[in-house]
Design an enzyme around this catalytic site. Structure first.
Site, short mmCIF file in Angstrom:
data_model
loop_
_atom_site.label_atom_id
_atom_site.label_comp_id
_atom_site.label_asym_id
_atom_site.label_seq_id
_atom_site.Cartn_x
_atom_site.Cartn_y
_atom_site.Cartn_z
N HIS A 47 0.84 -1.21 0.00
CA HIS A 47 0.00 0.00 0.00
C HIS A 47 0.88 1.26 0.00
O HIS A 47 1.21 1.80 1.04
CB HIS A 47 -0.90 -0.03 1.24
CG HIS A 47 -2.03 0.95 1.18
ND1 HIS A 47 -3.27 0.69 1.72
CD2 HIS A 47 -2.11 2.20 0.66
CE1 HIS A 47 -4.06 1.73 1.53
NE2 HIS A 47 -3.39 2.66 0.90
N LEU A 85 2.58 6.53 -4.81
CA LEU A 85 3.77 7.10 -5.46
C LEU A 85 3.45 8.39 -6.19
O LEU A 85 4.35 9.09 -6.63
CB LEU A 85 4.39 6.08 -6.41
CG LEU A 85 5.01 4.85 -5.75
CD1 LEU A 85 5.53 3.87 -6.81
CD2 LEU A 85 6.13 5.23 -4.79
N ASN A 141 -4.85 5.70 -7.18
CA ASN A 141 -5.48 7.04 -7.22
C ASN A 141 -4.52 8.11 -7.75
O ASN A 141 -4.25 9.11 -7.11
CB ASN A 141 -6.02 7.43 -5.85
CG ASN A 141 -4.94 7.51 -4.79
OD1 ASN A 141 -3.86 6.94 -4.94
ND2 ASN A 141 -5.22 8.22 -3.71
N ASP A 171 -8.63 2.63 -3.38
CA ASP A 171 -8.16 3.24 -2.12
C ASP A 171 -8.25 4.76 -2.14
O ASP A 171 -7.89 5.41 -3.11
CB ASP A 171 -6.73 2.83 -1.82
CG ASP A 171 -6.25 3.45 -0.52
OD1 ASP A 171 -6.82 3.08 0.53
OD2 ASP A 171 -5.37 4.31 -0.55
N HIS A 207 -10.87 -0.17 0.72
CA HIS A 207 -10.75 0.97 1.64
C HIS A 207 -12.11 1.08 2.33
O HIS A 207 -13.08 1.58 1.74
CB HIS A 207 -10.41 2.23 0.85
CG HIS A 207 -10.45 3.50 1.65
ND1 HIS A 207 -9.34 4.25 1.93
CD2 HIS A 207 -11.49 4.17 2.22
CE1 HIS A 207 -9.68 5.32 2.64
NE2 HIS A 207 -10.98 5.30 2.83
N HIS A 245 -5.60 -1.03 5.63
CA HIS A 245 -5.44 -0.19 6.82
C HIS A 245 -6.58 -0.25 7.83
O HIS A 245 -7.24 0.76 8.08
CB HIS A 245 -5.17 1.26 6.42
CG HIS A 245 -6.08 1.85 5.36
ND1 HIS A 245 -7.44 1.76 5.39
CD2 HIS A 245 -5.77 2.56 4.24
CE1 HIS A 245 -7.94 2.39 4.34
NE2 HIS A 245 -6.94 2.87 3.63
N ASP A 265 0.76 2.65 3.69
CA ASP A 265 -0.12 3.73 3.24
C ASP A 265 0.68 5.04 3.12
O ASP A 265 0.17 6.12 3.46
CB ASP A 265 -1.33 3.91 4.17
CG ASP A 265 -2.43 4.75 3.50
OD1 ASP A 265 -2.29 5.09 2.32
OD2 ASP A 265 -3.43 5.05 4.18
#
Lengths: 329, 438
Positions: free
Chosen positions: B58, B61, B92, B152, B179, B232, B305
């Site tokens: 997770h 970047l 995303n 996510d 998510h 998460h 994350d």
């Protein structure tokens, strides 16, 4: 005291001192010449990111009565509406030499961020931030309660020990309620919050206050004062959160009307921070009754804000804190 | 010039008995106390723990789209500094990683960067809009070989769409990483809903908004016989639901972030948006619960994350700030401090939760492998005995939004090897080496 950000930051001693100073300020306001030279040459900026007429005018009046220069900066029609950040606005005001920034902002914590960011070196006064705090409102409410409910004579030095105050309405979204719960507790009063369960925040159990869902039962306990909170009509719509079924049902269960007014103890007073929704949380009979001190609250607001600006900005005010600390030690 | 060889002397694989490990030709060429090689660069491994290179399931970047916050190059360099040899890049981006073209671009940029293998995650729905499935099959069949799909940042909240996604990815052994955030319960939410939010006047993000989606999704996964991964998870209730689901034999895996293992909602009191993150920091009770869940295996993995943000997105009032915090360069230290130093996990467990299991969930075959002769030389050397103060300004990530600024943490990465090539050596990134050899 460098800033006034939250009622929770005030010690008992500081709070009483502000109320006492407000009393002195109020005395000067009975004179023909109301203006004091205290803050001559100092600049107070009213930085309002949210619409407010009465709070802004109150701060403006307070600063002007102390002879400060006042700059009103409202988000509408300024560069803020063009996307300028809080940071750049603050830096601009700093460059112009603001000694104090009175800020109202829709985001909870914005005054805290302003005070601790280094963007401004001036004193920051929170004039209402989101659902968080409105400390001068709590101070003016405490000032009003003290004047009416702590016995005859000069109330200087007194706190609110033993007084019982019911705060009624939309506690969830109310910075007035949060500030008052903390300040009234600091000053020794007992607070009961009265609201439909949907308008009480999760986590309220940690507050120094009782919670009741029944206004009539709360009135039966003979409070010394009832503080009504503004309830926005749109809170009932599903888009507004659907917090109650209809304005009518809200008024029936939580509105202060003539019947409930009559059930209150004879000495008890009615407060409202304004602006009122007549017919929703308060009826005309209650709002206009002699027991309502709502108009007086406005006048007291000026005195309290004069006191706050004076204590934050006058040379003695800035050093008082250290002197007091030494005395305490 | 033939690739350099490394001889890691006196290292402790999984924190166990000391040995020496020779890395040559991209693999572990030999192991044993008496291994030697005249040509190899010697790495003195006394006191150091050797683990398989870490795998993050997770990571944000930010490229393409927000290269001002992070690029694939800076993000993977940060990953290497944190001991990671493979990262999964969240979908995303702008444009969204919802087509074969975009995921292949991200995959290729990762290869060119050379710091860590980049496995793009594909969006579940077109543009993360939650309305219709993205071309999951095309992304799976692309060069990027996407196996993990996630919206996510947003929840696949439509139950029918979630069901379809869970079913559809079975065709290529994919997994949906959810998510879990019920959108209606979290409108304008700013922080965990509880005592602190009530006082601060910030709109609450209730635990139930996470737990309700997880409960629904494990039941959906059971019904259609699919595997599900929960991103998460952050609440005590979520841990209980996952524990229950596993006891029923539901094929679910769960991750926790390093920050949810150590930080609480009390940090919001200063209105410092560095601590604004989604899901929000929870209470101490929740921190205890996720630690217990990680210790007993209910929570399968730790994933960072890592969410870099530009300064302007964090240097503002809380409500205006972006959600997210960086994590690649502090993850291993947080896990050591909260789980190893406290005796709740062994180093072999750390290898499991930060390397082996995330690689399995992501169907990455060449990472998270045993430390054994013939295996790919994807390794990390950790010094567990040092303590260091985190300074985001010195980190490799492009963004400064680490919640651990100024905080002292246990342990540091001494060296990271990707297929036998050092990406980090002596605690510093091997810029020249990577640029020459990628």
């Amino acid at each position: 005291m460098k800033h006034l950000l939250s009622a929770a930051d005030l010690s008992h001693k500081q709070a009483v001192r502000i109320l006492d100073t407000a009393g002195q300020m109020a005395a000067t306001q009975a004179r023909e010449i109301k203006k004091l030279p205290t803050l001559r040459g100092r600049t107070v900026v009213n930085l309002f990111f949210e619409d407010s007429t009465r709070t802004r005018i109150s701060f403006e009046t307070a600063a002007k009565r102390l002879s400060a220069d006042v700059i009103n900066f409202s988000a509408k029609g300024s560069s803020v509406s063009k996307g300028e950040s809080l940071k750049d606005t603050a830096l601009t005001l700093q460059a112009m030499g603001a000694d104090a920034v009175v800020i109202r902002h829709h985001a909870s914590g914005a005054p805290h961020t302003l005070a601790h960011s280094g963007w401004t070196h001036g004193a920051v006064v929170n004039a209402g931030d989101g659902m968080h705090q409105h400390p001068t409102q709590a101070l003016l409410d405490a000032y009003t309660l003290r004047r009416h409910l702590t016995g005859a004579g000069d109330p200087s030095g007194r706190d609110l020990a033993g007084l019982r105050v019911a705060i009624v309405g939309d506690v969830l979204h109310s910075r007035v309620a949060r500030s008052n719960v903390q300040l009234l507790h600091t000053l020794g009063a007992d607070v009961t919050l009265v609201a439909p369960p949907t308008l009480v925040p999760v986590g309220v159990e940690a507050w120094p206050a009782e919670v009741s869902y029944d206004l009539d039962a709360a009135i039966d306990t003979k409070p010394d004062a009832i503080m009504m909170l503004r309830v926005q009509r749109e809170r009932m719509s599903s888009a507004g959160g659907g917090f109650f079924p209809s304005p009518l049902e809200y008024t029936r269960n939580y509105g202060l009307d003539a019947r409930r007014l009559a059930a209150m103890p004879e000495h008890a007073i009615v407060l409202h921070p304004g602006p009122m929704n007549r017919g929703l949380e308060i009826s005309a009979e209650a709002a206009d009754s002699p027991r309502a001190v709502i108009v007086e609250q406005v006048a007291n607001g000026v005195a309290v804000r004069m006191a706050v600006l004076y204590l934050l900005l006058s040379g003695s005010g800035a050093t008082t804190e250290t002197n007091e600390t030494k005395v305490d030690a | 010039m033939s690739p350099r060889k490394y001889l890691l002397q006196n290292v402790a694989p999984y924190g166990g008995a000391r040995t020496s490990v020779l890395l040559a030709d991209g693999v572990i060429a030999a192991m044993g106390a008496d291994v030697s090689d005249d040509e190899a660069t010697i790495v003195d491994g006394r006191g150091l723990v050797l683990l398989p290179g870490l795998v993050d399931l997770h990571t944000h970047l930010r490229e393409p789209g927000r290269e001002d916050a992070e690029t694939i190059r800076t993000g993977t360099r940060a990953a290497a500094m944190g001991g990671f040899t493979a990262v999964h890049a969240m979908a995303n981006t702008t444009p969204t990683q919802d087509t074969a073209g975009v995921v292949e671009q991200v995959w290729r940029l990762g290869r060119e960067a050379g710091w860590a293998d980049v496995h793009p995650i594909g969006a579940v729905t077109v543009g993360l809009e939650g309305e219709r499935l993205a071309e999951l099959g095309a992304m799976a069949d692309s060069q990027a070989q996407v196996r993990v799909f996630s919206d996510d940042g947003k929840c696949v909240h439509d139950p029918v769409l979630m069901r379809r996604a869970l079913e559809y990815v079975k065709a290529f052994d994919g997994v949906v990483a959810q998510h879990a955030q019920e959108p209606r319960l979290t409108e304008n939410a700013q922080m965990h809903e509880g005592v602190v939010s009530a006082e601060l006047g910030l709109a609450g993000w209730p635990a139930v908004a996470e737990e309700a989606i997880i409960a629904r999704d494990v039941l959906l996964a059971e019904h259609v016989g699919s595997r599900l991964h929960v991103c998460h998870l952050s609440t005590a209730g979520s841990v209980e639901i996952i524990r229950w689901a596993k006891s029923r034999g539901i094929d679910v895996t769960a991750e926790v972030t390093p920050h949810h293992l150590i930080l609480t909602d009390e940090l919001a009191r200063g209105y410092d948006p560095t601590f604004k993150v989604n899901p929000p920091l929870r209470t101490q009770r929740d921190v205890e619960a996720v630690r217990a869940g990680l210790a007993d295996g209910t929570i399968d993995i730790v994933a960072t994350d890592h969410a870099p943000h530009t300064r302007e997105d964090k240097d503002c009032e809380w409500a205006a700030a972006a959600f997210g915090m960086t994590g690649l360069e502090t993850a291993l230290s947080v896990v050591q401090e909260t789980m190893v130093d406290t005796g709740r996990l062994t180093w072999a467990d750390v290898a499991r939760v930060l390397s082996e299991t995330p690689a399995k969930i992501g169907r990455v075959s060449d990472h998270g492998r045993p430390i054994a002769v013939g295996e790919p030389a994807n390794l990390v050397l950790v010094d567990p005995d040092v303590r260091r103060v985190v300074n985001p300004d010195e980190q490799a990530t492009k963004s400064g939004n680490s919640p651990f600024r100024g905080r002292e943490l246990s342990g540091c990465v001494v060296a990271t090897f990707l297929r036998g090539r050092a990406t980090v050596l002596d605690g510093a990134s091997c810029d020249e080496d990577v640029v020459v050899r990628r």
